[in-house]
Design an enzyme around this catalytic site. Structure first.
Site, mmCIF file in Angstrom:
data_model
loop_
_atom_site.group_PDB
_atom_site.id
_atom_site.type_symbol
_atom_site.label_atom_id
_atom_site.label_comp_id
_atom_site.label_asym_id
_atom_site.label_seq_id
_atom_site.Cartn_x
_atom_site.Cartn_y
_atom_site.Cartn_z
ATOM 1 N N HIS A 1 19.203 52.899 8.923
ATOM 2 C CA HIS A 1 18.206 51.925 8.494
ATOM 3 C C HIS A 1 17.644 52.356 7.144
ATOM 4 C CE1 HIS A 1 17.089 50.412 12.813
ATOM 5 N NE2 HIS A 1 18.135 49.787 12.316
ATOM 6 N N ASP B 1 17.805 53.694 18.233
ATOM 7 C CA ASP B 1 17.232 53.297 16.947
ATOM 8 C C ASP B 1 15.708 53.138 17.044
ATOM 9 O OD1 ASP B 1 17.570 51.122 18.609
ATOM 10 O OD2 ASP B 1 18.301 49.769 17.059
ATOM 11 N N SER C 1 22.249 52.699 16.385
ATOM 12 C CA SER C 1 22.378 51.419 15.679
ATOM 13 C C SER C 1 21.260 51.324 14.648
ATOM 14 C CB SER C 1 22.336 50.251 16.666
ATOM 15 O OG SER C 1 21.332 50.417 17.631
ATOM 16 N N GLN D 1 25.549 45.402 19.542
ATOM 17 C CA GLN D 1 24.471 46.364 19.377
ATOM 18 C C GLN D 1 23.669 46.313 20.667
ATOM 19 O OE1 GLN D 1 20.969 47.202 16.166
ATOM 20 N NE2 GLN D 1 20.906 45.238 17.169
ATOM 21 N N GLU E 1 24.484 41.930 12.432
ATOM 22 C CA GLU E 1 24.360 42.238 13.858
ATOM 23 C C GLU E 1 23.061 41.662 14.428
ATOM 24 O OE1 GLU E 1 24.413 46.494 14.417
ATOM 25 O OE2 GLU E 1 22.367 46.729 13.739
ATOM 26 N N GLU F 1 21.740 49.339 7.016
ATOM 27 C CA GLU F 1 21.093 48.066 7.351
ATOM 28 C C GLU F 1 19.665 48.040 6.800
ATOM 29 O OE1 GLU F 1 19.859 45.566 11.411
ATOM 30 O OE2 GLU F 1 20.384 47.694 11.526
ATOM 31 N N GLN G 1 25.119 54.597 11.877
ATOM 32 C CA GLN G 1 24.523 53.553 11.048
ATOM 33 C C GLN G 1 23.114 53.968 10.656
ATOM 34 O OE1 GLN G 1 22.323 49.670 12.220
ATOM 35 N NE2 GLN G 1 24.489 49.146 12.420
#
Length: 756
Positions: A143, A335, A362, A296, A221, A170, A141
């Site tokens: 950011h 993350d 994440s 998460q 999430e 995200e 995933q």
């Protein structure tokens, strides 16, 4: 007096971090606390009336929720009676299927889960991750945020992230009212990069839900859960309200993950003296009880708190494993920025990277760290190449693939222009041409032109409050000629109606096929089973844009050689007068024309000859044909030298001063790092060789040592030496060389010996 070594150690990045001893009374303990309860359960008439030493009448709201909805009372008696070490061994044992582990863990209380995990070391927990993750295929995933909340840059960065293979992207908003524009930019950008990428905007939950209802996001999430009653009430309501919210998302086809992590209750001051792992076990059981398909977890924003304590990184791995043991998708942290130390940061990552999780991070920062509004980011866009190489080195799928610059620039521009068309249709302040150009090539938001932030916020509020939905976005894209992007966004809405991607650990491939715990179940049972990186995926991961074909390395070497200045003058003779023989390798000045450091062989030979001449001796040049080894080249030259002294030079530039009576692998002076030898050094080598020939004192020549040179140039070294070795003719004796060193004005030598 202080030790200079200790002073240097204190300045290391690792010592910028805080380390403390445990304080269990306030929850500052990772995996063990004297206040953690002992595992236990009592069931009467199908109801749990006691759990981990607490009676039903004394349950807090979290315990009541877990007892009612998280634990399988039919399995619990067997699970609680099974020794924890036996369950731990089931987790590691490749002969025990994942389904059998899930079944027995379904009857475990929080304290039992902790007791099981505490039987395992880090390696065993990593084996557990490989076996217990829900989805067979790992993913990642990203950011995508920026400090200016610039929608053009968001769209471009989302498109690049999708192109690089991130399955989810995200964003968030520094100013909450920007959320609708950020979500819209992410949606358009991600579907431009690759169809099927899931997107979300992490903001306040009511706004988040509304964005989902409008079709601007496809997952969420941000549903935080906590382990103690007081923390839950202070944080986000109750487990029941979270369950209701999760159901609201699911009713509109929006995938949800709950969020928790070690250290959060202690950070909030509500740890009740329990260890971080015990409290996280409670949070994860509450997550499963609420019906969420995943979590998460991995300490997330609190990571520096457990890392200040013993077992700090191990507890993160442990909580990831517990989530998997409960059958949930895991977005495994990695993350938030976890360390100043690159060594520690990488070591922490490997615990999830090597065994694989549903999402290795994440939120990998697909933007520069200063633009990451999620707290800096553990890894960012400047470390993508490092990530690619790790995947390639270990043959591990870390969830992304390399992309070349031309591909990235093209997809970034297309994403911004598509968003420009949507903004124009929806009456959002225009994305100007200079903004597009800046976004395509930008490093970070500092490269972006400023927008009218007040106008953007006003447009975002109108978008949130108005009637426009994703259908209007699809229509705008189709009218503007971006039918493929429109089709991808439309298909995303169709998939929401179908609902298959609400399955645990669901992601889409580029054809909108759902990969989940049901359609792509993890079937790891030891060697030869489970996910294996092969075929097209392995080819894509190993094909780094900067990787070049070594077969063509010799092309420029041969082109650089000028054979006219080195002429075969017949068999080499044994000298009878004081001299220095310069013995060159079989490819020197022929198949290869320059050293590893880029110096022309003509100039190297000129410098050596000039150095010998300074001491009044002649230099004679011969070619050694039977070996490419520097020591043996020099040794062979010394046997032919009238003084018994020779300089041996490989084509790549490695040089030795040798003497006739020494063993081949012994020498007078060795200059092993060819890239660090300049022409002045070669001249000094010639001078020292002459001093040795005259039996005069010769101080060793100082050479620069570079510990990175082997790391940087070992491939080039190998290929140059391979080329020279291919020129070896073992049956051929050394030959004299007629040398013309200078290019005109200087000495032109018409003979095999070069005089003073």
């Amino acid at each position: 007096m202080r030790s200079k070594r200790f002073e240097r150690l204190e300045a290391r990045p690792i010592n910028k971090e805080t380390f403390i001893t445990p304080w269990p009374e306030v929850g500052l303990a990772t995996m063990h606390s004297p206040f953690d309860p002992k595992p236990g359960i009592a069931i009467r008439d199908g109801l749990i009336v006691e759990m981990d030493g607490v009676g039903r009448d004394d349950f807090d709201l979290v315990e009541r929720f877990i007892a009612r909805h998280a634990i399988d009372v039919n399995v619990a008696p067997r699970a609680m009676a099974t020794p924890s070490v036996e369950i731990a061994r089931m987790i590691v044992d490749i002969n025990v299927p994942r389904s059998a582990v899930l079944e027995i863990v379904g009857g475990c209380t929080p304290a039992k889960l902790v007791d099981v995990i505490n039987q395992m070391n880090v390696l065993e927990m990593m084996m557990g991750l490989a076996k217990m993750r829900a989805r067979r295929t790992p993913a990642n995933q990203a950011h995508v945020t920026n400090r200016k909340e610039n929608p053009a840059l968001l769209a471009a960065d989302a498109a690049e992230a999708a192109l690089r293979g991130f399955a989810e992207v995200e964003t968030t908003a520094a100013v909450a009212r920007y959320a609708p524009l950020n979500a819209l930019a992410l949606l358009v950008g991600a579907q431009t990069g690759r169809p099927g990428v899931l997107t979300q905007c992490a903001v306040e939950e009511a706004t988040n839900l509304k964005l989902g209802f409008k079709g601007f996001t496809s997952y969420s999430e941000t549903l935080s859960v906590y382990a103690t009653e007081r923390a839950f009430v202070d944080g986000d309501d109750t487990p029941w309200s979270k369950s209701f919210l999760a159901a609201a998302y699911a009713s509109r086809g929006i995938k949800t993950r709950f969020t928790s992590g070690a250290g959060a209750p202690a950070l909030m001051g509500h740890a009740q003296g329990r260890s971080m792992l015990y409290l996280e076990a409670r949070s994860l059981l509450a997550t499963r009880a609420a019906g969420s398909q995943g979590s998460q977890n991995g300490s997330i924003s609190c990571i520096a708190l457990p890392e200040a304590l013993p077992d700090g990184v191990r507890v993160v791995l442990a909580e990831n494993l517990i989530a998997m043991l409960l059958g949930m998708e895991v977005a495994a942290g990695n993350d938030a920025l976890s360390s100043h130390s690159e060594i520690r940061k990488a070591a922490k990552l490997m615990l999830q990277f090597i065994p694989g999780t549903d999402f290795i991070t994440s939120g990998y920062g697909a933007i520069p760290r200063p633009d990451n509004m999620f707290g800096g980011g553990n890894f960012d866009v400047t470390e993508l190449d490092d990530w690619y190489v790790l995947q390639r080195d270990l043959r591990i799928d870390g969830g992304i693939v390399p992309a070349d610059e031309a591909q990235v620039l093209a997809v970034r521009e297309r994403a911004v222009r598509a968003l420009q068309a949507v903004f124009e249709t929806l009456g959002i302040p225009a994305i100007r041409e200079d903004e597009i150009q800046a976004a395509v090539g930008a490093f970070d938001s500092g490269d972006m032109v400023d927008r009218d932030r007040v106008a953007d916020i006003d447009a975002a509020q109108r978008l949130l409050d108005g009637e426009a939905t994703v259908v209007d976005v699809i229509a705008a894209l189709d009218r503007a000629g971006y039918s493929d992007i429109a089709a991808s966004i439309l298909e995303m809405q169709r998939q929401r109606v179908i609902g298959d991607y609400l399955q645990p650990a669901a992601i889409f491939d580029a054809n909108f096929h759902v990969l989940s715990a049901l359609t792509d179940p993890n079937d790891y049972r030891g060697p030869g089973t489970g996910y294996r990186l092969d075929g097209e995926r392995w080819q894509a991961i190993q094909d780094l844009p900067r990787a070049w074909d070594p077969r063509h390395f010799g092309d420029d070497l041969a082109a650089a050689a000028d054979e006219r200045w080195l002429v075969d003058a017949g068999p080499a003779r044994t000298g009878s007068v004081p001299e220095v023989v310069i013995a060159v390798g079989p490819a020197f000045g022929a198949a290869i024309g320059h050293t590893l450091g880029g110096l022309a062989h003509r100039d190297v030979l000129a410098a050596l000859v000039a150095g010998v001449a300074e001491e009044g001796l002649p230099a004679r040049v011969i070619r050694i044909q039977h070996t490419s080894d520097c020591a043996f080249i020099g040794h062979a030259g010394a046997q032919l030298s009238g003084s018994g002294i020779a300089i041996g030079v490989q084509a790549k530039g490695t040089t030795v001063i040798h003497r006739r009576d020494l063993r081949p692998l012994d020498n007078l002076e060795l200059f092993a790092q060819a890239p660090n030898i300049d022409l002045d050094t070669y001249r000094s080598i010639g001078r020292n060789a002459a001093l040795h020939a005259l039996a005069k004192p010769a101080a060793p020549i100082p050479v620069r040592s570079d510990n990175t040179v082997r790391l940087r140039l070992i491939v080039q070294t190998t290929l140059m030496h391979l080329r020279e070795t291919e020129c070896v003719q073992r049956e051929r004796a050394p030959i004299e060389l007629r040398v013309a060193i200078d290019r005109g004005a200087r000495t032109a030598v018409a003979g095999s010996a070069v005089g003073a």
